[in-house]
Scaffold this motif. Structure first.
Motif: not given
Length: 523
Positions: A320-344
């Motif tokens: 809604e704010v940055y008008h990313f497509n589906e692939l870009q949204i999937g890539l935008a989710l990755l940093p948070g999930l990588i952060g989860m990995t490092m946090g564990g």
């Protein structure tokens, strides 16, 4: 060593102090586990993979929602109902199977739930075009996959002494989170490449079958109610398939079946098993009402809700704010999930370091091989050491994220914040989870099942109110309010646990009539 001997060794140590004063020799204490470091390394890696039957099954599904809606000719809301069904069983099923594993052993229960998961996934591969079938089989997937996490925590508790449990939990969770982090991207890419969801479900089926075969062939029984510290030979369904094949080979070469099983009969562990009843399935929910557990559970739930809320909010924000497509949204989710990995991973390191520091400050020698009395050890202080700075950092990060979105900061700012927010929240959640397992050593899997029920419940509520509150308050004020809510809850529960947790544990043990209830010695 039989049950009576273990119980006797684990009783209040006044008698031992009197013996020491008289100069009497104390009985030598057996090692906490006979499982080698190589086996623990294998278990760490294997359990990290097994747990993705829960996490990857959830994350890989989100990119499929629009395609499933089109493929089945139903609304997005109807597909979201399948997510709701998954979450409901994710909260309920672990309590049932965790209590079974605490009583009857980890191995048969893990094989059972993996088979359920594989069967449900096979059904989705065979029949992907029926909405009713999708709801039913997603529920079965959740029943099978969701219980793998509490069982993994239980196995870690079985084979790793408290002072070194973080060394196992950290990498185990990092493997799980790391694989699950790429789930949304893989799921979306496979679905787009094949123009359907069948191959996505097929990939999950392959993983499930591999886990089932590996577990069946080589996963050892670790439940202390079945094999003690690992020195008691398993029997029946607790034996690996490979050992049964080898047993057949020995028989063919002239070894008597009686001779092979004689040692197992001599050390048969049936008398050590905790009786199981149907009411035991409610043990996870009873743990929620235990006052020292309630504080820890709230810490787990609020920390996990941070990660879950961001996973729900990120797609809408970037679309809604940055008008990313589906692939870009999937890539935008990755940093948070990588952060989860490092946090564990970081959480695992800090758990062992903080335990050692607390033991040193209190003049307690840490034995990395033998069990120690945990009833009189300040576990809450050890596990929650230096948690306040992380809670404060989390508060500032979440507030900053909300206002960065409001003022349309560069997407890179949000992506960096997502990495650290998910990393810190995961660190806090895993730290509290380790403490919960520590204070319920006899019901480690059941205790984590209680955590899963609470965290799923709060996360479901937080995701349900997300959009209405954002529309009412705006993103800046919503994330500010959310940050204050989870941070105040975190500060209070940590302080409550550090100040009164140990006293409540001791009182609970006294009421139960056994000071050994919080000892590593208890099988």
């Amino acid at each position: 060593m039989d049950t009576e001997a273990i119980t006797e060794d684990a009783r209040p140590h006044n008698d031992e102090k009197e013996k020491a004063a008289r100069g009497d020799e104390l009985p030598e204490q057996e090692e906490y586990t006979v499982f080698s470091s190589n086996i623990r390394i294998f278990l760490t890696a294997f359990l990290g993979v097994v747990m993705i039957l829960s996490t990857l099954t959830a994350t890989i599904y989100f990119p499929l929602i629009p395609m499933l809606s089109s493929q089945l000719s139903v609304s997005i809301q109807a597909i979201n109902l399948t997510v709701t069904v998954y979450v409901i069983f994710q909260a309920v099923s672990p309590g049932i199977f965790a209590s079974l594993s605490d009583s009857f052993g980890r191995r048969p229960v893990l094989l059972g739930i993996t088979f359920i998961y594989a069967s449900a996934t096979l059904g989705l591969v065979i029949n992907p075009n029926n909405y009713t079938v999708l709801i039913i089989l997603r529920g079965l997937q959740s029943i099978g996959g969701s219980a793998t996490t509490p069982l993994a925590y239980g196995i870690a508790s079985d084979v790793a002494v408290t002072s070194q449990r973080g060394k196992m939990l950290g990498p185990m969770l990092s493997i799980c989170n790391g694989i699950s982090a790429i789930g949304p991207v893989i799921g979306g890419a496979v679905a787009l490449g094949t123009n359907g969801v069948t191959w996505v479900f097929a990939s999950l089926l392959v993983i499930a079958v591999v886990c089932l075969v590996v577990a069946g062939c080589v996963l050892p029984e670790t439940a202390r109610s079945i094999v003690g510290n690992g020195s008691k030979p398993p029997t029946g369904v607790h034996r690996t398939w490979w050992s049964l094949i080898r047993r057949g080979a020995l028989y063919r070469y002239g070894t008597s079946d009686v001779e092979i099983s004689r040692g197992a009969e001599r050390f048969h562990p049936a008398e050590n098993r905790k009786p199981w009843t149907i009411s035991a399935t409610l043990d996870a929910f009873r743990i929620i009402a235990v006052r020292d557990a309630t504080a820890v559970l709230w810490m787990i739930a609020t920390s996990y809700s941070v990660y879950y809320t961001f996973q729900v909010a990120i797609p809408a924000i970037f679309a809604e704010v940055y008008h990313f497509n589906e692939l870009q949204i999937g890539l935008a989710l990755l940093p948070g999930l990588i952060g989860m990995t490092m946090g564990g991973f970081v959480a695992g390191k800090l758990l062992d370091r903080n335990y050692a520091y607390t033991a040193k400050v209190n003049g307690i020698d840490v034995d990395h091989k033998r069990a120690q009395d945990l009833l009189h050890f300040p576990l809450e202080t050890a596990r929650y050491r230096n948690c306040f700075p992380f809670l404060f950092i989390q508060l500032i990060q979440i507030i900053g994220y909300g206002w960065a979105v409001t003022y349309r900061a560069h997407p890179a700012v949000l992506i960096i914040l997502q990495f650290f927010i998910c990393g810190v929240s995961t660190l806090l959640s895993h730290t509290a989870s380790a403490l919960l397992v520590d204070i319920f050593p006899e019901q480690s899997s059941t205790a984590y099942a209680a955590a899963q029920a609470v965290r799923c419940g709060l996360s479901a509520v937080s995701s349900a109110v997300l959009q209405p509150l954002i529309h009412t308050l705006g993103r800046g004020w919503y994330f500010t309010a959310f940050a204050v809510f989870v941070s105040i809850g975190g500060f209070l529960t940590v302080e409550i646990s550090r100040r009164w947790g140990m006293k409540w544990r001791q009182a609970r043990s006294t009421i139960a009539g056994e000071d050994s209830a919080n000892s590593d010695l208890q099988p």
